[in-house]
Design a protein around this motif. Structure first.
Motif, PDB file in Angstrom:
ATOM      1  N   LYS A  61       0.826  -1.207   0.000  1.00 14.34           N
ATOM      2  CA  LYS A  61       0.000   0.000   0.000  1.00 14.34           C
ATOM      3  C   LYS A  61       0.862   1.259   0.000  1.00 14.34           C
ATOM      4  O   LYS A  61       0.550   2.236  -0.680  1.00 14.34           O
ATOM      5  N   ASN A  62       1.981   1.238   0.744  1.00 12.60           N
ATOM      6  CA  ASN A  62       2.874   2.394   0.810  1.00 12.60           C
ATOM      7  C   ASN A  62       3.652   2.605  -0.476  1.00 12.60           C
ATOM      8  O   ASN A  62       4.112   3.713  -0.741  1.00 12.60           O
ATOM      9  N   ARG A  63       3.812   1.553  -1.267  1.00 11.43           N
ATOM     10  CA  ARG A  63       4.557   1.663  -2.526  1.00 11.43           C
ATOM     11  C   ARG A  63       3.742   2.305  -3.639  1.00 11.43           C
ATOM     12  O   ARG A  63       4.292   2.762  -4.637  1.00 11.43           O
ATOM     13  N   ARG A  64       2.440   2.304  -3.498  1.00 13.62           N
ATOM     14  CA  ARG A  64       1.578   2.783  -4.582  1.00 13.62           C
ATOM     15  C   ARG A  64       1.696   4.292  -4.787  1.00 13.62           C
ATOM     16  O   ARG A  64       1.808   5.044  -3.838  1.00 13.62           O
ATOM     17  N   VAL A  65       1.666   4.699  -6.051  1.00  6.75           N
ATOM     18  CA  VAL A  65       1.716   6.115  -6.417  1.00  6.75           C
ATOM     19  C   VAL A  65       0.474   6.426  -7.245  1.00  6.75           C
ATOM     20  O   VAL A  65      -0.056   5.553  -7.924  1.00  6.75           O
ATOM     21  N   PRO A  66      -0.012   7.664  -7.213  1.00  7.03           N
ATOM     22  CA  PRO A  66      -1.230   7.982  -7.969  1.00  7.03           C
ATOM     23  C   PRO A  66      -0.956   8.097  -9.468  1.00  7.03           C
ATOM     24  O   PRO A  66       0.100   8.567  -9.887  1.00  7.03           O
ATOM     25  N   CYS A  67      -1.925   7.660 -10.233  1.00  8.45           N
ATOM     26  CA  CYS A  67      -1.894   7.841 -11.687  1.00  8.45           C
ATOM     27  C   CYS A  67      -1.984   9.341 -11.965  1.00  8.45           C
ATOM     28  O   CYS A  67      -2.703  10.062 -11.277  1.00  8.45           O
ATOM     29  N   ALA A  68      -1.269   9.816 -12.966  1.00  7.34           N
ATOM     30  CA  ALA A  68      -1.254  11.250 -13.274  1.00  7.34           C
ATOM     31  C   ALA A  68      -2.597  11.734 -13.802  1.00  7.34           C
ATOM     32  O   ALA A  68      -2.876  12.925 -13.745  1.00  7.34           O
ATOM     33  N   GLU A  69      -3.443  10.829 -14.273  1.00  6.80           N
ATOM     34  CA  GLU A  69      -4.721  11.245 -14.834  1.00  6.80           C
ATOM     35  C   GLU A  69      -5.903  10.986 -13.917  1.00  6.80           C
ATOM     36  O   GLU A  69      -6.655  11.886 -13.606  1.00  6.80           O
ATOM     37  N   CYS A  70      -6.062   9.752 -13.448  1.00 10.74           N
ATOM     38  CA  CYS A  70      -7.248   9.425 -12.653  1.00 10.74           C
ATOM     39  C   CYS A  70      -6.969   9.450 -11.153  1.00 10.74           C
ATOM     40  O   CYS A  70      -7.897   9.299 -10.358  1.00 10.74           O
ATOM     41  N   LYS A  72      -5.778   7.265  -9.254  1.00 12.55           N
ATOM     42  CA  LYS A  72      -5.955   5.984  -8.584  1.00 12.55           C
ATOM     43  C   LYS A  72      -4.586   5.458  -8.152  1.00 12.55           C
ATOM     44  O   LYS A  72      -3.647   5.436  -8.946  1.00 12.55           O
ATOM     45  N   PRO A  73      -4.438   5.014  -6.882  1.00 13.71           N
ATOM     46  CA  PRO A  73      -3.143   4.471  -6.441  1.00 13.71           C
ATOM     47  C   PRO A  73      -2.773   3.219  -7.234  1.00 13.71           C
ATOM     48  O   PRO A  73      -3.562   2.289  -7.341  1.00 13.71           O
ATOM     49  N   THR A  74      -1.576   3.217  -7.791  1.00 11.00           N
ATOM     50  CA  THR A  74      -1.119   2.138  -8.661  1.00 11.00           C
ATOM     51  C   THR A  74       0.332   1.806  -8.328  1.00 11.00           C
ATOM     52  O   THR A  74       1.104   2.677  -7.955  1.00 11.00           O
ATOM     53  N   LEU A  75       0.686   0.539  -8.472  1.00 11.40           N
ATOM     54  CA  LEU A  75       2.081   0.146  -8.271  1.00 11.40           C
ATOM     55  C   LEU A  75       2.941   0.760  -9.367  1.00 11.40           C
ATOM     56  O   LEU A  75       2.515   0.854 -10.531  1.00 11.40           O
ATOM     57  N   PRO A  76       4.156   1.190  -9.031  1.00  9.37           N
ATOM     58  CA  PRO A  76       5.008   1.844 -10.039  1.00  9.37           C
ATOM     59  C   PRO A  76       5.290   0.981 -11.264  1.00  9.37           C
ATOM     60  O   PRO A  76       5.397   1.500 -12.377  1.00  9.37           O
ATOM     61  N   GLU A  77       5.387  -0.333 -11.071  1.00  4.72           N
ATOM     62  CA  GLU A  77       5.674  -1.184 -12.231  1.00  4.72           C
ATOM     63  C   GLU A  77       4.472  -1.328 -13.160  1.00  4.72           C
ATOM     64  O   GLU A  77       4.608  -1.797 -14.290  1.00  4.72           O
ATOM     65  N   ASN A  78       3.278  -0.915 -12.726  1.00  3.06           N
ATOM     66  CA  ASN A  78       2.093  -0.988 -13.571  1.00  3.06           C
ATOM     67  C   ASN A  78       1.801   0.320 -14.299  1.00  3.06           C
ATOM     68  O   ASN A  78       0.841   0.401 -15.042  1.00  3.06           O
ATOM     69  N   LEU A  79       2.618   1.336 -14.087  1.00  2.41           N
ATOM     70  CA  LEU A  79       2.424   2.611 -14.782  1.00  2.41           C
ATOM     71  C   LEU A  79       3.032   2.551 -16.180  1.00  2.41           C
ATOM     72  O   LEU A  79       4.065   1.931 -16.396  1.00  2.41           O
ATOM     73  N   GLN A  80       2.367   3.199 -17.116  1.00  2.97           N
ATOM     74  CA  GLN A  80       2.821   3.239 -18.498  1.00  2.97           C
ATOM     75  C   GLN A  80       3.217   4.678 -18.832  1.00  2.97           C
ATOM     76  O   GLN A  80       2.507   5.614 -18.474  1.00  2.97           O
ATOM     77  N   PRO A  81       4.338   4.885 -19.534  1.00  5.39           N
ATOM     78  CA  PRO A  81       4.695   6.263 -19.912  1.00  5.39           C
ATOM     79  C   PRO A  81       3.746   6.790 -20.984  1.00  5.39           C
ATOM     80  O   PRO A  81       3.434   6.109 -21.950  1.00  5.39           O
ATOM     81  N   TRP A  82       3.267   8.006 -20.775  1.00  4.75           N
ATOM     82  CA  TRP A  82       2.408   8.658 -21.759  1.00  4.75           C
ATOM     83  C   TRP A  82       2.846  10.113 -21.830  1.00  4.75           C
ATOM     84  O   TRP A  82       2.443  10.937 -21.019  1.00  4.75           O
ATOM     85  N   SER A  86       3.368   9.455 -16.305  1.00  8.95           N
ATOM     86  CA  SER A  86       3.087   8.024 -16.267  1.00  8.95           C
ATOM     87  C   SER A  86       1.653   7.826 -15.817  1.00  8.95           C
ATOM     88  O   SER A  86       1.214   8.425 -14.844  1.00  8.95           O
ATOM     89  N   ILE A  87       0.923   6.969 -16.545  1.00  6.34           N
ATOM     90  CA  ILE A  87      -0.481   6.735 -16.245  1.00  6.34           C
ATOM     91  C   ILE A  87      -0.737   5.244 -16.051  1.00  6.34           C
ATOM     92  O   ILE A  87       0.062   4.410 -16.471  1.00  6.34           O
ATOM     93  N   CYS A  88      -1.867   4.914 -15.410  1.00  3.30           N
ATOM     94  CA  CYS A  88      -2.195   3.514 -15.136  1.00  3.30           C
ATOM     95  C   CYS A  88      -2.609   2.809 -16.437  1.00  3.30           C
ATOM     96  O   CYS A  88      -2.812   3.439 -17.474  1.00  3.30           O
ATOM     97  N   ARG A  89      -2.748   1.496 -16.351  1.00  3.49           N
ATOM     98  CA  ARG A  89      -3.072   0.714 -17.544  1.00  3.49           C
ATOM     99  C   ARG A  89      -4.441   1.059 -18.115  1.00  3.49           C
ATOM    100  O   ARG A  89      -4.626   1.079 -19.324  1.00  3.49           O
ATOM    101  N   LYS A  90      -5.425   1.323 -17.228  1.00  2.13           N
ATOM    102  CA  LYS A  90      -6.771   1.651 -17.706  1.00  2.13           C
ATOM    103  C   LYS A  90      -6.746   2.953 -18.510  1.00  2.13           C
ATOM    104  O   LYS A  90      -7.310   3.027 -19.601  1.00  2.13           O
ATOM    105  N   CYS A  91      -6.088   3.972 -17.980  1.00  2.00           N
ATOM    106  CA  CYS A  91      -5.982   5.244 -18.713  1.00  2.00           C
ATOM    107  C   CYS A  91      -5.193   5.050 -20.002  1.00  2.00           C
ATOM    108  O   CYS A  91      -5.517   5.633 -21.041  1.00  2.00           O
ATOM    109  N   PHE A  92      -4.146   4.221 -19.949  1.00  2.00           N
ATOM    110  CA  PHE A  92      -3.340   3.950 -21.133  1.00  2.00           C
ATOM    111  C   PHE A  92      -4.182   3.289 -22.218  1.00  2.00           C
ATOM    112  O   PHE A  92      -4.102   3.664 -23.395  1.00  2.00           O
TER     113      PHE A  92
END
Length: 141
Positions: A61-70, A72-82, A86-92
């Motif tokens: 839970k402490n490792r999660r960072v917010p998506c730049a768009e929505c 939503k707290p997301t693990l850093p390895e699940n963020l996609q560069p846009w 960096s945004i989450c997979r759903k936004c991507f």
């Protein structure tokens, strides 16, 4: 033939007696997906891949960072560069479907409306107190 009432209880359909041999169902072991600790009978959290112990859940839970768009707290390895962010997979995936438009999700304004109503009540109360003070001072003369 054995009728199954639930995953753990089996009953013979002719005599309706419990069949202990048929009722023995092998349980899936409840172990932490990160540290491998046995979680049977202990507090645990459900993850997409299995279970997490309390300590691993806090670290996750402490490792999660917010998506730049929505946001939503997301693990850093699940963020996609846009672009520069960096945004989450759903936004991507939303951007992949239609790259020209920015995804707009409706934001709740409940807290803002509540705060605005509270401020309005305070201002009306202050105005009422001032008018009451003026009225009392006018009647005293």
């Amino acid at each position: 033939m054995i009728a199954v009432l639930s995953s753990r209880t089996s009953v013979c359909p002719t005599c309706w007696s419990l069949d202990p041999a048929a009722g023995a169902v092998a349980e899936k072991p409840k172990v932490c997906g990160q540290c491998g600790a046995d979680l049977k009978g202990k507090k645990r959290y459900r993850d997409g891949d299995g279970y997490l112990c309390v300590d691993c859940h806090k670290l996750d839970k402490n490792r999660r960072v917010p998506c730049a768009e929505c946001q939503k707290p997301t693990l850093p390895e699940n963020l996609q560069p846009w672009g520069p962010v960096s945004i989450c997979r759903k936004c991507f995936m939303d951007h992949q479907r239609d790259p020209k438009t920015r995804v707009n999700r409706k934001v709740s304004t409940r807290h803002f409306d509540k705060h605005q109503k509270k401020q309005l009540i305070i201002l009306v109360s202050i105005l009422g107190a001032i008018l009451l003070f003026v009225l009392i001072s006018f009647l005293a003369n």
